[in-house]
Design a protein around this motif. Sequence first.
Motif, short mmCIF file in Angstrom:
data_model
loop_
_atom_site.label_atom_id
_atom_site.label_comp_id
_atom_site.label_asym_id
_atom_site.label_seq_id
_atom_site.Cartn_x
_atom_site.Cartn_y
_atom_site.Cartn_z
N MET A 1 -6.11 -2.64 -4.60
CA MET A 1 -6.37 -3.88 -3.86
C MET A 1 -6.30 -5.08 -4.79
SD MET A 1 -9.59 -2.66 -1.53
CE MET A 1 -9.51 -1.22 -0.46
N GLU A 2 -6.80 -4.93 -5.99
CA GLU A 2 -6.79 -6.04 -6.95
C GLU A 2 -5.35 -6.45 -7.28
OE1 GLU A 2 -8.73 -7.10 -11.33
OE2 GLU A 2 -9.14 -5.18 -10.35
N ASN A 3 -4.46 -5.47 -7.37
CA ASN A 3 -3.05 -5.76 -7.65
C ASN A 3 -2.38 -6.51 -6.50
OD1 ASN A 3 -3.09 -4.55 -10.18
ND2 ASN A 3 -2.54 -2.54 -9.36
N MET A 4 -2.95 -6.38 -5.30
CA MET A 4 -2.37 -7.08 -4.15
C MET A 4 -2.66 -8.57 -4.17
SD MET A 4 -3.10 -4.60 -0.89
CE MET A 4 -2.53 -2.91 -0.84
N VAL A 5 -3.75 -8.95 -4.79
CA VAL A 5 -4.16 -10.36 -4.77
C VAL A 5 -3.11 -11.22 -5.46
CG1 VAL A 5 -5.91 -12.01 -5.51
CG2 VAL A 5 -6.60 -9.73 -4.74
N GLY A 6 -2.59 -12.18 -4.73
CA GLY A 6 -1.58 -13.07 -5.27
C GLY A 6 -0.18 -12.49 -5.33
N ASP A 7 -0.01 -11.25 -4.85
CA ASP A 7 1.30 -10.60 -4.88
C ASP A 7 2.12 -11.05 -3.68
OD1 ASP A 7 3.50 -9.01 -5.03
OD2 ASP A 7 2.41 -7.12 -5.23
N THR A 8 3.10 -11.91 -3.92
CA THR A 8 3.98 -12.38 -2.84
C THR A 8 5.25 -11.55 -2.73
OG1 THR A 8 5.06 -13.94 -4.33
CG2 THR A 8 3.14 -14.75 -3.10
N VAL A 9 5.34 -10.51 -3.54
CA VAL A 9 6.56 -9.71 -3.56
C VAL A 9 6.44 -8.47 -2.70
CG1 VAL A 9 8.14 -8.41 -5.03
CG2 VAL A 9 7.18 -10.57 -5.84
N PHE A 10 5.42 -7.65 -2.97
CA PHE A 10 5.32 -6.37 -2.30
C PHE A 10 4.16 -6.25 -1.32
CE2 PHE A 10 7.60 -5.40 -6.23
CZ PHE A 10 8.71 -4.75 -5.71
N ALA A 11 3.16 -7.13 -1.43
CA ALA A 11 2.00 -7.05 -0.55
C ALA A 11 2.32 -7.70 0.79
CB ALA A 11 0.80 -7.73 -1.20
N THR A 12 2.53 -6.88 1.82
CA THR A 12 2.83 -7.40 3.15
C THR A 12 1.53 -7.83 3.83
OG1 THR A 12 2.60 -5.27 4.26
CG2 THR A 12 4.76 -5.79 3.30
N PRO A 13 1.61 -8.65 4.89
CA PRO A 13 0.40 -9.05 5.62
C PRO A 13 -0.41 -7.85 6.11
CG PRO A 13 2.22 -10.45 6.23
CD PRO A 13 2.79 -9.37 5.37
N ASP A 14 0.28 -6.82 6.60
CA ASP A 14 -0.43 -5.62 7.08
C ASP A 14 -1.20 -4.95 5.96
OD1 ASP A 14 0.51 -6.04 9.63
OD2 ASP A 14 2.17 -4.63 9.45
N ASP A 15 -0.59 -4.89 4.77
CA ASP A 15 -1.26 -4.28 3.61
C ASP A 15 -2.52 -5.06 3.26
OD1 ASP A 15 0.72 -2.37 3.38
OD2 ASP A 15 1.89 -3.55 1.95
N VAL A 16 -2.41 -6.39 3.28
CA VAL A 16 -3.55 -7.25 2.91
C VAL A 16 -4.67 -7.12 3.92
CG1 VAL A 16 -4.28 -9.61 2.43
CG2 VAL A 16 -2.04 -8.84 1.66
N VAL A 17 -4.32 -7.08 5.21
CA VAL A 17 -5.34 -6.93 6.26
C VAL A 17 -6.10 -5.62 6.08
CG1 VAL A 17 -5.68 -6.54 8.73
CG2 VAL A 17 -4.19 -8.39 7.96
N LYS A 18 -5.35 -4.55 5.85
CA LYS A 18 -5.99 -3.24 5.67
C LYS A 18 -6.91 -3.25 4.44
CE LYS A 18 -4.95 1.67 5.04
NZ LYS A 18 -3.86 2.68 4.88
N ALA A 19 -6.40 -3.82 3.34
CA ALA A 19 -7.21 -3.87 2.11
C ALA A 19 -8.45 -4.73 2.31
CB ALA A 19 -6.36 -4.41 0.96
N TYR A 20 -8.31 -5.85 3.01
CA TYR A 20 -9.45 -6.75 3.24
C TYR A 20 -10.53 -6.06 4.07
CZ TYR A 20 -12.13 -10.80 4.79
OH TYR A 20 -13.15 -11.69 5.06
N ASN A 21 -10.12 -5.34 5.08
CA ASN A 21 -11.08 -4.62 5.92
C ASN A 21 -11.84 -3.56 5.12
OD1 ASN A 21 -10.43 -6.08 8.23
ND2 ASN A 21 -8.86 -4.62 8.89
N GLU A 22 -11.11 -2.88 4.24
CA GLU A 22 -11.75 -1.83 3.44
C GLU A 22 -12.72 -2.42 2.42
OE1 GLU A 22 -9.24 1.12 1.71
OE2 GLU A 22 -7.94 1.29 3.47
N VAL A 23 -12.30 -3.48 1.75
CA VAL A 23 -13.15 -4.03 0.71
C VAL A 23 -14.39 -4.71 1.29
CG1 VAL A 23 -12.14 -6.35 0.46
CG2 VAL A 23 -13.04 -5.18 -1.55
N THR A 24 -14.26 -5.34 2.45
CA THR A 24 -15.44 -5.96 3.07
C THR A 24 -16.44 -4.89 3.51
OG1 THR A 24 -14.20 -6.09 5.17
CG2 THR A 24 -14.31 -8.08 3.81
#
Length: 321
Positions: free
Chosen positions: A17-40
Motif C-alpha cells: 500500500m505504501e508503494n501505491m502512494v503517489g504512484d501515477t503509473v501502476f496504481a489504478t483507482p480501483d487499487d487505491v480504493v481497495k487499499a484505502y478500505n483495508e488500511v482504514t
Amino acid sequence: MKETVFIRRRLEKWKEMENMVGDTVFATPDDVVKAYNEVTSDLAFAQTQYPDSSITSYLNDLALGLHRDLYRHKHTPWSQIVRYWTHDIPLAVYEARNGLLISLVFFLGCCLVGAVSTLADPEFPRFILGDYYVDMTLDNIAAGNPMAVYSMGSQVGSFLGITINNILVSFIVYIMGIFTCFGTCYYLLNNGVMVGAFITFFVVRGLFVESILAIMLHGTLELSAIVIAGGAGITLGNGWLFPGTYSRMESFLMAARHSAKVLLSTTPIFVLAGFIEGFFTRFTNIGDGFRLMVIFTSAAFVVFYYVLLPIKRHRDASQRK
C-alpha cells in the motif's frame, strides 16, 4: 491480539500500500480504493487496541496518503486515458511480442518473395498489381513523373479514402486471426508480395531513391501498422490454438484482451499515415531532406512505442512485484 502479531501479519500488505502512494503509473483507482478500505480498517483496529503505538501513527499517515490519491484520481479523469496509451497498451504490446515478431519476419519474407519474383519475371507485377495500374505507371515514368499516381484525387478525399481503407484492412487482418494465425498470414502474404513487387518495379527502372522516398514517406507508418495488426491477429489466433496450461477459452480471452489493445493502437497511426499520403506524398518535388526527416521520425516513433517502451513498462511492472 498482540501488537507484534498484528504487525507481522499485515506488514507486507502495508508495504504494498505504501508503494501505491503517489504512484501515477501502476496504481489504478480501483487499487487505491481497495487499499484505502483495508488500511482504514487496520487503523480503526489499531486506534482501539494500540492508541499510543507508533504503528497507529504510521497507519494514519498511510491512510492520509491513499486518501490524497483518491482525490487526485477523482479529479483527473484524463489521466486514465493518458495512462491507457502510455502504460496499458505498451504492456499489451509486450505480451503480444512473439506474434508481432512473427508478423514482421513473415511480412519481410513475403516482400522478398515479391522482389525476387519481379526480378525473375518482369511481368509478375501485372499479375499482382493489374495491367491498368502497371500501364499507367509506365506512362507516368515516360512522362517524367513516376510517382504521379499519388497526386490523383483531392487531398481531403485521398486522406479519408486511404485512412478508412487502411483501417478496414487492418481489422480484416486482425479478425482473420480467429481462424488461426494462418488466416492473418494469408493477408500479410498478399500485402507483402505486393509491396515487394511494387518497389522492385521501380528499382529495375533506376528509380530506387525516388520511389523509396515517396513510398516510405507514408509507408513507414502504414506498413508498420499493417505488420502490427498482423501481429495482433496472430496473437489472437495463437490464444486458442496454443492454450498452454489454461483452458482453451481462458487462453483465447486473454489473447483477445491483449491483441485488441494492440490493434486499437494502430488507428491513430493509420490516420497520420493517411494524412501524410493525402497531403504530402502527392508533392513529389518536396525536398529530400524533409522526406527523410519524416521517414526517420516515423521509424523512430515505431521503434520507441512498440519496442523500447513496452520493454521498459514490463521491467517497471516486474520490479513492483
